[in-house]
Enzyme design. Structure first.
Site, short mmCIF file in Angstrom:
data_model
loop_
_atom_site.label_atom_id
_atom_site.label_comp_id
_atom_site.label_asym_id
_atom_site.label_seq_id
_atom_site.Cartn_x
_atom_site.Cartn_y
_atom_site.Cartn_z
N TYR A 205 -6.70 1.57 6.09
CA TYR A 205 -5.66 0.56 5.86
C TYR A 205 -5.65 -0.55 6.90
O TYR A 205 -4.70 -1.32 6.95
CB TYR A 205 -4.28 1.19 5.71
CG TYR A 205 -3.87 2.14 6.82
CD1 TYR A 205 -3.73 1.69 8.12
CD2 TYR A 205 -3.61 3.48 6.54
CE1 TYR A 205 -3.34 2.55 9.13
CE2 TYR A 205 -3.21 4.35 7.55
CZ TYR A 205 -3.08 3.88 8.84
OH TYR A 205 -2.70 4.73 9.83
N LYS B 266 2.23 4.61 1.34
CA LYS B 266 2.23 5.18 2.68
C LYS B 266 1.85 6.65 2.55
O LYS B 266 2.64 7.48 2.13
CB LYS B 266 3.60 5.03 3.33
CG LYS B 266 3.62 5.48 4.78
CD LYS B 266 4.92 5.07 5.45
CE LYS B 266 4.90 5.30 6.95
NZ LYS B 266 4.77 6.69 7.34
N CYS C 259 22.99 45.42 -21.32
CA CYS C 259 23.27 44.57 -20.17
C CYS C 259 23.73 43.20 -20.66
O CYS C 259 23.00 42.50 -21.38
CB CYS C 259 22.03 44.43 -19.30
SG CYS C 259 22.26 43.30 -17.92
N CYS D 130 21.70 47.34 -11.39
CA CYS D 130 21.83 45.99 -11.96
C CYS D 130 23.19 45.40 -11.58
O CYS D 130 24.23 46.04 -11.82
CB CYS D 130 21.70 46.05 -13.48
SG CYS D 130 22.09 44.47 -14.26
N ASP E 38 0.94 10.41 3.42
CA ASP E 38 1.52 11.34 4.38
C ASP E 38 0.41 12.22 4.93
O ASP E 38 0.10 13.27 4.41
CB ASP E 38 2.57 12.18 3.66
CG ASP E 38 3.59 12.71 4.62
OD1 ASP E 38 3.51 12.37 5.82
OD2 ASP E 38 4.47 13.47 4.19
N LYS F 33 10.79 3.64 2.83
CA LYS F 33 10.66 5.08 2.60
C LYS F 33 11.27 5.49 1.26
O LYS F 33 12.30 4.96 0.84
CB LYS F 33 11.35 5.85 3.74
CG LYS F 33 10.80 5.54 5.13
CD LYS F 33 9.35 5.93 5.30
CE LYS F 33 9.15 7.38 5.67
NZ LYS F 33 9.49 7.73 7.03
N CYS G 181 16.19 45.26 -14.51
CA CYS G 181 17.32 46.09 -14.95
C CYS G 181 16.85 46.86 -16.17
O CYS G 181 16.26 46.29 -17.10
CB CYS G 181 18.50 45.18 -15.33
SG CYS G 181 19.67 45.97 -16.45
N CYS H 267 25.29 45.07 -15.17
CA CYS H 267 25.70 46.21 -16.01
C CYS H 267 25.67 47.54 -15.26
O CYS H 267 26.07 48.56 -15.81
CB CYS H 267 24.85 46.28 -17.27
SG CYS H 267 23.15 46.80 -16.95
N GLU I 268 0.85 -1.20 0.00
CA GLU I 268 0.00 0.00 0.00
C GLU I 268 0.87 1.24 0.00
O GLU I 268 1.90 1.26 0.66
CB GLU I 268 -0.85 0.05 1.28
CG GLU I 268 -1.78 -1.11 1.46
CD GLU I 268 -2.22 -1.29 2.92
OE1 GLU I 268 -1.99 -0.37 3.74
OE2 GLU I 268 -2.79 -2.33 3.22
#
Ligand code: IVH
Length: 676
Positions: A228, A118, A435, A411, A120, A317, A429, A414, A116
């Protein structure tokens, strides 16, 4: 006094609603339109209100009780709610199998296991007496939990009365209450809109939702339960295997996980693990591993328990998707459109199966939302192929004097001014094409596979070209000489020739690709295609007015504005002229839109697709003449549904609209010569 006819009507309504709930929540097969369900529910509510003598605690109308509690009552578990031993690798699974066979005897090889996912979430116990839900409780410390009956009653998939017959007089069902990911996202979105605190993950959201004294709050939370196992059983017998017990629970109206399976032998357990690990991101809920249980209950009995965990079960896990690490620094990257993105530099941490040392922080709002400071300990999440995210700050570990994160005034590449326009969260910028960061990003985008597809023009090479001043903008690429290329680091004759050849080949392109490659703001692949199809030629598009642009599906005022700015900009037009002078060309789109195979149809794409992402699916449909909509309505022609498809799929089924899966969709694309 209600007449017997009324009593019969009330009973019939309850049965019908219970059946529909069962089909919808437990079997996952919706059978009635929402409107019909609502109509019956309204009628039942009405009759019960008029005739209080007809009210019953297990009526489908009785999910939300009256007054909020002032505290939770404690509940002691007659049979303790145990935890599970963990296995982190295949060897630990082999050891588990060996321990089982050592105790039981080698003749039991291969052992049968129930597998099954698991989930969470939060472990709970439901007590049914004579089929009626009497009590719901949390696991707590395993022997004492909290009474959350008022809250579990609001969860639609938990039956207030068991179905059918044959269930024990006293039956304690155990399982996990969890929040599906989509519900979690929606809940957080709502919280953000209201300016409330958001939940860190679906598990916390589920826990917070169950820990409410006021059941009306729980009732609004998208919770589900998968059962379960069982605890106390009196006055009745259960089948001989765990899997058959699950099947009985399902018959009695309880939800079990549809992924559950019985396998023979430990190798098959590993195959199941791999299969689910591969599909983990496609499941609509978070799982953190697989639980394996010896299937024969008689064998479980013989194996017994050690301290807090059964010997007959184990949890394998998955690699953790969340880990803790430290924020070392924040750097600011400048993107193609000048957007300045803060990027977290992290102490390297192994999470979601890879080592992560960077995570995007999106923008200043995100940093403020997290309350992040330099030196903080943070929780990093990496799920599947999704880019790593910082989900929260561990406040208790903040070092003294942790500095705030300060955004640059200029910036970082540049030195040009930076601006935040309107109510945008992003800082940009203003250097534009002077740039270097924007130059590089624009060239990377131009050369990318879905744009001009210039093979061999990688990031490192682009960096060198820009830094040495050999290329300033995308047009400069086509002026590069063999000698210039040979002067670069790590550039041999063969690579130089290949690159020149790739540049030459890229000149033969299509109008949609070219438009996309130019990197006009907000013009992605789908919009580029829509524009190309609508106008048919560069000249028609470049000469279009804002009103004409707005006629195109997919083009709203923002996109139209960016397009007009682009076509009005002398420097942009100069670059395009240079590209065309260098020989970049495309055929005008010959096929009139109305003659395309899906012309006049509206399609919807939902769920997760394997072979192409949703944008690509959308672009492919548009290329065939279809309009792609975001929601299903009576006008929808067809829905492409991948795994995880939710309400849109439900709506389509309700409206009787054709639904095809990804395989059928790919077949359709192949038929029209546009697969992949
Ligand atoms: S069986 C004696 N099955 O995992 C067996 N637990 O680490 C006890 N969980 O507290 C539990 N999915 O909250 C079992 N399919 C599953 C499960 C599951 C999730 C949780 C449960 C339990 C924890 C044990």
């Amino acid at each position: 006094m209600p007449t017997s006819k009324l009593i019969r009507e009330v009973q019939a309504l309850r049965e019908r609603l219970d059946d529909w709930n069962y089909q919808y929540y437990v079997l996952d097969q919706p059978t009635v339109p929402d409107a019909e369900y609502d109509r019956c529910m309204r009628r039942l509510n009405e009759l019960e209100a008029q005739h209080p003598a007809l009210q019953r605690p297990d009526s489908p109308t009785q999910r939300v009780g009256a007054a909020p509690l002032d505290k939770f009552r404690q509940v002691s578990h007659e049979i303790p709610m145990l935890s599970l031993d963990n296995a982190f690798d295949e060897q630990a699974m082999l050891d588990f199998n060996r321990r089982l066979l050592d105790r039981l005897g080698a003749q039991y090889q291969p052992l049968e296991f129930a597998c099954e996912p698991k989930l969470d979430g939060i472990a709970v116990s439901l007590l049914y007496r004579d089929g009626l839900l009497e009590r719901g409780a949390t696991r707590g410390d395993g022997s004492t939990g909290e009474d959350i009956t008022h809250n579990v009653r609001t969860i639609a998939c938990i039956p207030l009365r068991l179905r059918g017959a044959g269930f024990p007089g006293l039956l304690e069902v155990r399982g996990e209450i969890y929040m599906p990911r989509a519900g979690f996202e929606a809940l957080n979105e709502l919280a953000r809109q209201r300016g409330d605190k958001t939940f860190v993950n679906p598990r916390n959201a589920a826990a917070g939702s169950l820990r409410q004294l006021d059941a009306r709050i729980t009732a609004q939370r998208p919770l589900q339960m998968c059962c379960y196992g069982v605890g106390q059983v009196q006055g009745g017998a259960l089948p001989d295997t765990h899997f058959e017990v699950l099947a009985s629970l399902q018959e009695w109206g309880l939800r079990i996980n549809p992924e559950s399976r019985v396998v023979s032998g430990i190798d098959a357990c590993d195959a199941y693990y791999r299969e689910l690990a591969a599909r983990r991101e496609l499941l609509p809920y978070d799982i953190d591993g697989i639980v394996y249980k010896v299937n024969q209950l008689a064998l479980q009995q013989r194996l017994g328990f050690v301290s807090r965990a059964p010997r007959w079960a184990i949890a394998r896990k998955f690699p953790a998707q969340e880990e803790m690490t430290r924020l070392l620094d924040v750097e600011f990257q400048v993107g193609r459109t000048g957007a300045i993105t803060p990027v977290a530099r992290l102490a390297p941490v192994f999470v979601g199966g890879v080592t992560v040392s960077n995570a995007t922080l999106h923008n200043a709002d995100e940093i403020a939302r997290l309350g992040l400071r330099l030196g903080d300990t943070v929780i990093v999440r990496r799920a599947g192929d999704v880019i790593p995210q910082i989900v929260s700050v561990v406040q208790s570990r903040r070092p003294a004097g942790a500095a705030e994160i300060v955004f640059p005034q200029r910036c970082p590449v540049c030195g040009s001014a930076v601006e935040r326009s309107g109510d945008e969260a992003v800082l940009r910028c203003m250097g534009g094409l002077v740039c270097a960061a924007q130059q590089k990003a624009a060239i990377r985008h131009f050369a990318s596979r879905r744009a001009m597809d210039i093979d061999g023009l990688g990031d490192k090479l682009i960096d060198q070209l820009v830094e040495r001043g050999l290329v300033e903008n995308v047009a400069g690429l086509y002026r590069l000489t063999r000698e210039q290329l040979l002067g670069l680091e790590r550039m041999g004759e063969k690579s130089a020739d290949n690159l020149l050849q790739a540049l030459e080949a890229s000149k033969h392109t299509s109008l949609p690709r070219f438009l996309f490659a130019l990197g006009i703001r907000e013009v992605g692949e789908a919009t580029a295609l829509a524009l190309a199809r609508h106008f048919g030629s560069w000249e028609a598009l470049a000469g279009a007015s804002e009103e004409q642009l707005l006629q195109v599906d997919d083009v709203g005022p923002v996109v139209a504005d960016h397009l007009v700015q682009f076509f009005d900009s002398p420097s942009s037009m100069e670059v395009v002229a240079q590209l065309r002078a260098a020989g970049v060309s495309w055929p005008d789109l010959a096929v009139a839109a109305a003659e395309l195979p899906l012309a006049g149809q509206t399609w919807v794409v939902t769920g997760k697709l394997e072979a192409m992402d949703r944008d690509a699916a959308k672009a492919a449909l548009q290329a065939l003449g279809a309009k792609v909509a975001g929601s299903v309505s009576a006008r929808t022609h067809c829905v492409v549904a991948g795994p995880g498809a939710g309400s849109k799929l439900g709506r389509a089924t309700e409206l009787g609209i054709e639904v095809i899966d990804e395989a059928a969709f790919q077949a359709l694309l192949a038929r029209h010569g546009s697969a992949g």
